[in-house]
Design an enzyme around this catalytic site. Sequence first.
Site, PDB file in Angstrom:
ATOM      1  N   ARG A   1       0.834  -1.197   0.000  1.00 25.82           N
ATOM      2  CA  ARG A   1       0.000   0.000   0.000  1.00 25.82           C
ATOM      3  C   ARG A   1       0.865   1.242   0.000  1.00 25.82           C
ATOM      4  NH1 ARG A   1      -4.556   1.642   4.479  1.00 25.82           N
ATOM      5  NH2 ARG A   1      -2.733   1.942   5.812  1.00 25.82           N
TER       6      ARG A   1
ATOM      7  N   THR B   1      -1.144   7.648  -1.196  1.00 28.92           N
ATOM      8  CA  THR B   1      -2.363   7.548  -1.995  1.00 28.92           C
ATOM      9  C   THR B   1      -3.347   6.519  -1.456  1.00 28.92           C
ATOM     10  OG1 THR B   1      -1.475   5.831  -3.464  1.00 28.92           O
ATOM     11  CG2 THR B   1      -1.017   8.147  -4.037  1.00 28.92           C
TER      12      THR B   1
END
Length: 213
Positions: free
Chosen positions: A103, A107
Amino acid sequence: MHVHVADHPLVSHKLTVLRDASTDSPTFRRLADELVTLLAYEATRDVRVETVAVMTPVAEAQGVRLADPRPLVVPILRAGLGMLEGMQRLLPTAEVGFLGMVRNEETLEADTYAERLPDDLSGRQCYVLDPMLATGGSLAAAIHFLVDRGADHITAVCLLAAPEGVARIEREMQEIGVPVNLVVAGLDERLDENGYIVPGLGDAGDRLYGVAD
């Protein structure tokens, strides 16, 4: 998309211990493994089988066996590895592929850094293992990846999910034309401002394997 939240006292018990911040990594790994086996029982209700005949010591009997092509189990690295053995306990003849996703903390979207999967997944049922369905970015990306290679039925197995992540998967799956099931041990309250599940259980990868700097 069908969402199944496991409703069983053993699932609730094991999940409670996983949530406890005082649970050490060896205990966390063992309980996660046991919990995934319980979830796998529900996740494989739609596994494809074919009719076969076998000889018992008394007479011929009709039964079933897993149909070809065999299911493909896909853990999302790294935390999904902690779920693999529990899934293989029920599907020992399934093939295993891997997706490496991380991840992006700015963002909150998933970046793919590695994959080890067949180029052609036509006619394959796939079981995606990802402990935490938070924002839904990693799982959505994984499902799209598999569908693009021809997978025609996908079941995701997660320990915990947030409503925001479930909503995102439902939204993105409406257009792909492939059945998607989601099996989880618990559906939590929400995401916090950093995209982590509340109350959750912390970072599943760190709790499984320790913090790797």
